[in-house]
Motif scaffolding. Structure first.
Motif, PDB file in Angstrom:
ATOM      1  N   GLY A   1       7.714 -10.462   6.774  1.00 61.09           N
ATOM      2  CA  GLY A   1       6.988  -9.211   6.592  1.00 61.09           C
ATOM      3  C   GLY A   1       5.683  -9.387   5.838  1.00 61.09           C
ATOM      4  N   LEU A   2       5.703 -10.174   4.775  1.00 62.67           N
ATOM      5  CA  LEU A   2       4.480 -10.380   4.009  1.00 62.67           C
ATOM      6  C   LEU A   2       3.478 -11.208   4.810  1.00 62.67           C
ATOM      7  CD1 LEU A   2       2.784  -9.860   1.565  1.00 62.67           C
ATOM      8  CD2 LEU A   2       3.998 -11.693   0.366  1.00 62.67           C
ATOM      9  N   ALA A   3       3.944 -12.210   5.514  1.00 57.01           N
ATOM     10  CA  ALA A   3       3.042 -12.983   6.377  1.00 57.01           C
ATOM     11  C   ALA A   3       2.391 -12.067   7.414  1.00 57.01           C
ATOM     12  CB  ALA A   3       3.800 -14.120   7.059  1.00 57.01           C
TER      13      ALA A   3
ATOM     14  N   ARG B   1       8.257  -3.463   1.685  1.00 56.83           N
ATOM     15  CA  ARG B   1       6.826  -3.241   1.399  1.00 56.83           C
ATOM     16  C   ARG B   1       6.594  -3.130  -0.110  1.00 56.83           C
ATOM     17  NH1 ARG B   1       7.090   0.782   5.745  1.00 56.83           N
ATOM     18  NH2 ARG B   1       6.504  -0.303   7.637  1.00 56.83           N
ATOM     19  N   ALA B   2       7.480  -2.446  -0.799  1.00 55.96           N
ATOM     20  CA  ALA B   2       7.371  -2.331  -2.259  1.00 55.96           C
ATOM     21  C   ALA B   2       7.519  -3.707  -2.904  1.00 55.96           C
ATOM     22  CB  ALA B   2       8.423  -1.362  -2.796  1.00 55.96           C
ATOM     23  N   ARG B   3       8.420  -4.496  -2.384  1.00 50.97           N
ATOM     24  CA  ARG B   3       8.600  -5.861  -2.902  1.00 50.97           C
ATOM     25  C   ARG B   3       7.331  -6.683  -2.680  1.00 50.97           C
ATOM     26  NH1 ARG B   3      13.279 -10.079  -0.879  1.00 50.97           N
ATOM     27  NH2 ARG B   3      12.512 -11.839  -2.097  1.00 50.97           N
ATOM     28  N   ALA B   4       6.696  -6.506  -1.528  1.00 54.74           N
ATOM     29  CA  ALA B   4       5.445  -7.221  -1.230  1.00 54.74           C
ATOM     30  C   ALA B   4       4.335  -6.775  -2.188  1.00 54.74           C
ATOM     31  CB  ALA B   4       5.030  -6.991   0.218  1.00 54.74           C
ATOM     32  N   ARG B   5       4.250  -5.465  -2.458  1.00 55.76           N
ATOM     33  CA  ARG B   5       3.257  -4.962  -3.415  1.00 55.76           C
ATOM     34  C   ARG B   5       3.467  -5.601  -4.784  1.00 55.76           C
ATOM     35  NH1 ARG B   5       4.219  -0.068  -0.840  1.00 55.76           N
ATOM     36  NH2 ARG B   5       5.745   0.536  -2.410  1.00 55.76           N
ATOM     37  N   ASP B   6       4.712  -5.657  -5.218  1.00 52.78           N
ATOM     38  CA  ASP B   6       5.025  -6.263  -6.514  1.00 52.78           C
ATOM     39  C   ASP B   6       4.666  -7.748  -6.526  1.00 52.78           C
ATOM     40  OD1 ASP B   6       5.985  -3.821  -7.369  1.00 52.78           O
ATOM     41  OD2 ASP B   6       8.098  -4.351  -7.132  1.00 52.78           O
TER      42      ASP B   6
ATOM     43  N   HIS C   1      -3.231 -10.105  -7.162  1.00 57.18           N
ATOM     44  CA  HIS C   1      -3.996  -9.623  -6.012  1.00 57.18           C
ATOM     45  C   HIS C   1      -3.743  -8.152  -5.751  1.00 57.18           C
ATOM     46  CE1 HIS C   1      -5.037 -13.735  -5.168  1.00 57.18           C
ATOM     47  NE2 HIS C   1      -3.756 -14.060  -5.081  1.00 57.18           N
ATOM     48  N   GLY C   2      -4.819  -7.458  -5.381  1.00 55.44           N
ATOM     49  CA  GLY C   2      -4.694  -6.075  -4.962  1.00 55.44           C
ATOM     50  C   GLY C   2      -4.350  -6.020  -3.485  1.00 55.44           C
ATOM     51  N   GLN C   3      -3.977  -4.846  -3.035  1.00 57.90           N
ATOM     52  CA  GLN C   3      -3.631  -4.669  -1.626  1.00 57.90           C
ATOM     53  C   GLN C   3      -4.859  -4.216  -0.839  1.00 57.90           C
ATOM     54  OE1 GLN C   3       0.238  -2.412  -1.941  1.00 57.90           O
ATOM     55  NE2 GLN C   3       0.667  -3.948  -0.372  1.00 57.90           N
ATOM     56  N   ASP C   4      -5.873  -5.044  -0.892  1.00 60.66           N
ATOM     57  CA  ASP C   4      -7.070  -4.825  -0.103  1.00 60.66           C
ATOM     58  C   ASP C   4      -7.349  -6.099   0.677  1.00 60.66           C
ATOM     59  OD1 ASP C   4      -7.937  -6.578  -2.080  1.00 60.66           O
ATOM     60  OD2 ASP C   4      -9.288  -5.163  -3.017  1.00 60.66           O
TER      61      ASP C   4
END
Length: 133
Positions: free
Chosen positions: A38-40, A92-97, A104-107
């Motif tokens: 998912g993160l990839a 998705r929350a785990r990826a944000r964390d 890193h920001g989510q940009d």
């Protein structure tokens, strides 16, 4: 006779609870694998300089599906887990964390930087990605 029936009921109950499978989210190999994929996927979608190694990713996913089946999960159980909006949100929350802890920001800049780091580290996430620039 009543005692025999009661004993049989208790034994059946114990056998059923002992054979109950944990939720797929509670199987670390499966959950961590889905997080990796998912993160990839998020990185490749949000960074124009990084693409997916699609055949490697498909093979990785197939391996996760086979692992789940080997553990006794049905195709329907696997599909239900993969289609679950709650599970997608949780990952998705785990990826944000994860991105936040890596600084890193989510940009776009954050996804590109994380993707390049994962590729250079040779991590499981990085192995599913390819830098195009």
């Amino acid at each position: 006779m009543t005692r025999l029936i009661l004993s049989a009921a208790v034994m059946l109950s114990l056998a059923t609870s002992a054979s109950a499978k944990p939720a797929l989210r509670d199987v670390p190999e499966i959950d961590n694998g889905l997080f990796t994929v998912g993160l990839a996927d998020q990185i490749r979608k949000n960074c124009p300089d990084i693409s997916a190694r699609f055949f490697r990713a498909l093979s990785y996913l197939k391996g996760l599906e086979n692992e789940a089946r080997d553990r006794g999960y049905t195709e329907a159980e696997v599909e239900a887990h993969l289609d679950s909006d709650a599970e997608k949100d949780r990952l998705r929350a785990r990826a944000r964390d994860y991105m936040k802890t890596r600084g890193h920001g989510q940009d776009q800049q954050g996804y590109c930087a994380l993707g390049r780091e994962e590729i250079s580290r040779g991590s499981a996430i990085g192995a599913l990605l390819r830098a195009t620039n």
